[in-house]
Write a protein that holds these residues in place. Structure first.
Motif, short mmCIF file in Angstrom:
data_model
loop_
_atom_site.label_atom_id
_atom_site.label_comp_id
_atom_site.label_asym_id
_atom_site.label_seq_id
_atom_site.Cartn_x
_atom_site.Cartn_y
_atom_site.Cartn_z
N GLN A 152 -2.13 13.80 -7.34
CA GLN A 152 -1.74 14.28 -6.02
C GLN A 152 -2.69 15.39 -5.54
N GLU A 153 -3.34 16.06 -6.52
CA GLU A 153 -4.32 17.10 -6.18
C GLU A 153 -5.73 16.53 -6.06
N MET A 160 0.84 -1.21 0.00
CA MET A 160 0.00 0.00 0.00
C MET A 160 0.87 1.25 0.00
N MET A 161 0.40 2.25 -0.70
CA MET A 161 1.18 3.48 -0.72
C MET A 161 0.78 4.35 0.47
N PRO A 162 1.75 5.00 1.08
CA PRO A 162 1.43 5.81 2.26
C PRO A 162 0.60 7.03 1.86
N GLU A 163 -0.29 7.43 2.75
CA GLU A 163 -1.15 8.59 2.49
C GLU A 163 -0.32 9.86 2.38
N SER A 164 0.83 9.84 3.04
CA SER A 164 1.57 11.09 3.19
C SER A 164 2.53 11.36 2.04
N GLN A 214 -15.06 10.81 -1.33
CA GLN A 214 -13.86 10.39 -0.59
C GLN A 214 -12.71 11.36 -0.86
N LEU A 215 -11.72 11.29 0.01
CA LEU A 215 -10.52 12.09 -0.17
C LEU A 215 -9.47 11.24 -0.87
N VAL A 216 -8.74 11.86 -1.77
CA VAL A 216 -7.63 11.20 -2.46
C VAL A 216 -6.39 12.03 -2.16
N HIS A 217 -5.38 11.41 -1.51
CA HIS A 217 -4.19 12.14 -1.07
C HIS A 217 -4.60 13.38 -0.28
N GLY A 218 -5.64 13.22 0.53
CA GLY A 218 -6.07 14.30 1.40
C GLY A 218 -6.92 15.38 0.74
N LYS A 219 -7.23 15.21 -0.55
CA LYS A 219 -8.03 16.22 -1.26
C LYS A 219 -9.34 15.56 -1.72
#
Lengths: 154, 418
Positions: free
Chosen positions: B365-366, A1-5, B29-34
């Motif tokens: 990433q966005e 799994m890839m890290p969220e960060s 849902q959020l993807v990479h926090g967005k």
């Protein structure tokens, strides 16, 4: 799994962007005696690696082609790194680089050997981009393994 | 559907894309926090809760095989399966339910026609005509057929805007041409082809036409009788239905004359070791236990689309495409690939000096999901002299706010590579 960060800047480090914009050894080596193509049909990345290989030494190396920033920077930095290396040294660097981008690095040994190439360590967090980073390396290995002494530079 | 014409929006007063997006759980849902901005609908669309529920309900309440059992569950499953066929018939305005064949997707439908119709109709020296903007799925099955038969695939050319050149098409309608296979809407360019005219021109010379509608059915009303197409194929998963299910429509007269594509259960009426009698349409082409839950899910997707209203969807997506095209054209260093007058829901582009794969990774990433690559249409990429494009493709739940997010994302990409 890839890290969220994960951060996209881990992937696109300045040195990688710099090499993708102004690649080194980006030309057709006129006196190459080995060459091989690396082609990724999924994304259209397409590179040709040219080698001048004499007395078990990569005396010169260059590349041509097109691809994404990761694949192009990887090709550029690989050629810079391999000049003057023996076949077994090149093979060893390939293995170390492959471990780096697939996150299987034996840190102590590999990272010292890889030097500047560790800027590609962020690739392992972007699994779909691993093939971009490794493409030119595969082509180089294929060129090294060629038995024919001469290739057409037509 | 002209993207240049100013048209007064006629979306029904109740149409609200942002509200409709709440029907699609995966969008929330959020993807990479967005927050996820899903713009890869030409690859596959998200599924509304009603489709997910229909599939779950089948497995929880009605799970059984169809067409055979005498028990209640089998009766319910068979009814649900055949009701979905009637829903498809109405959806594409087919004359009969017997003309609706369930397959795995548009790809299998084309292969079915190539292997069944093609192998009986195409002879050495003949030609099959495809267009320059076809998906690989509408090229390779015909190449395989033509290679086997000693026939050839010929190509209808397109212009720099990504529109088919009909004068050249007319010249290719020669006596040896046995079939025309053409996309209704191009997946890589968004071009809406004038299929009605293409079909009429072919029919004037007695040549049948297969239309690949995979990219059309989610975006515009399709009436196979009005088009007068001989075959029409599409997939469920690009129109809010599940993956693994699709439809072949064929004119009954043609389907009756075609040999079966696969042998097995359900496609027979009687079997002895000496002789098998095939079942009637549509079952003749549905060997084996089909994707029952997929068919039921497709039926639910049609119900959803019908409830929202395809006309509303078409107007909304058109407005969105016009807006996105205007916005992206204002950015420096952008080239839109596919500038046909008639387009649907697809914005394909390249950025100067930046490879689409880098664009895709940074947009991801966005939180923005786009497709990058050749879109299974390598001849299209070769025509435009590019290895790949970035493609944003729209669905009924996308909004202008999301287009704005995409534009900000593109600027971020450009800044990183400046």
């Amino acid at each position: 799994m890839m890290p969220e960060s994960r951060d996209v800047r881990d992937l696109y480090q300045d040195m990688i962007l710099e090499h993708s914009k102004r690649p080194e050894n980006f030309y057709r080596l006129p006196d190459a005696n080995r060459k091989a193509e690396g082609f990724n049909p999924l994304c259209g990345d397409h590179f040709t690696i040219f080698l001048k290989f004499d007395n078990d030494t990569v005396t010169d190396i260059s590349f041509e082609g097109s691809g994404c920033a990761i694949s192009k920077a990887s090709a550029s930095m690989m050629t810079a790194r391999l000049k003057g290396k023996s076949k077994s040294e090149a093979q060893q660097l390939f293995a170390q680089f492959q471990r780096l981008v697939t996150n299987q690095t034996n840190k102590a040994d590999d990272e010292t050997a890889l030097g500047k190439l560790v800027v590609f360590s962020g690739v392992c967090e972007f699994p779909v981009r691993v093939k971009c980073a490794i493409l030119a390396w595969h082509a180089m290995m294929s060129a090294l393994d060629q038995t024919s002494a001469a290739v057409s530079t037509e | 559907m002209s993207i240049t014409a100013d048209r007064v929006s006629t979306v029904a007063a109740g149409f609200d894309a942002a509200m409709l997006s709440k029907d699609f759980p995966a969008l929330n849902q959020l993807v990479h926090g967005k927050p996820l901005v899903y713009l890869d609908n030409a690859a596959t669309s998200q599924k509304p809760q009603s489709v997910i529920d229909a599939i779950t309900r089948f497995y929880q309440e009605d799970c059984s095989n169809i067409h055979r059992g005498v028990h209640l569950l089998s009766e319910r499953a068979t009814n649900a399966y055949e009701e979905a066929r009637l829903a498809v018939q109405q959806f594409i305005h087919a004359a009969s339910h017997a003309e609706v064949i369930f397959v795995r997707g548009a790809t299998e439908a084309i292969n079915l026609v190539a292997q069944s119709y093609g192998r009986t109709q195409v002879q050495p020296g003949d030609a099959v005509l495809v267009s320059a903007m076809e998906h690989h799925s509408n090229i390779v099955p015909w190449q395989m057929l033509c290679e086997e038969k000693g026939a050839k695939v010929r190509v209808i050319p397109m212009n720099d805007r990504g529109e088919l050149v009909l004068e050249e098409y007319e010249k290719l309608l020669t006596p040896e041409t046995k079939l025309v296979a053409v996309a209704h809407v191009s997946n890589a360019l968004g071009t809406v082809n004038p299929v009605r005219r293409i079909i009429r021109m072919a029919h004037e010379r007695g040549i049948p036409v297969l239309v690949d509608g995979a990219q059309a059915v989610p975006h515009l009303q399709v009436d196979v009788q009005d088009l007068d197409c001989d075959f029409y194929v599409f997939s469920g998963h690009k129109m809010y239905g599940p993956t693994g299910i699709g439809v072949l429509y064929g004119k009954q007269r043609l389907l009756e004359a075609m040999p079966p594509y696969q042998g097995g259960g359900d496609m027979i009426s009687s079997v002895t070791f000496e002789k098998t009698t095939y079942n009637s349409l549509p079952h003749k082409f549905e060997a084996g236990t089909p994707d029952i839950s997929g068919v039921i899910g497709l039926g639910a997707a049609i119900e959803y689309l019908t409830r929202v209203g395809l006309d509303n969807v078409a107007v909304h997506e058109h407005d969105l495409l016009v807006y996105a095209t205007e916005q992206i054209t204002r950015l420096p260093g952008v080239r839109v690939i596919g500038t046909a007058k008639e387009k649907a829901a697809v914005l394909s582009f390249v950025l100067d000096g930046i490879h689409p794969h880098d664009v895709g990774t940074i947009l991801d990433q966005e939180g923005i999901a786009v497709r990058t690559g050749h879109h299974c249409a390598q001849p299209v990429m070769q025509f435009f002299g590019i290895p790949a494009t970035t493609r944003a493709s729209f669905a009924l739940y996308n909004t202008e706010t999301e287009v704005d997010t995409l534009m900000r994302g593109i600027k971020t990409v450009q800044e990183m590579f400046a």
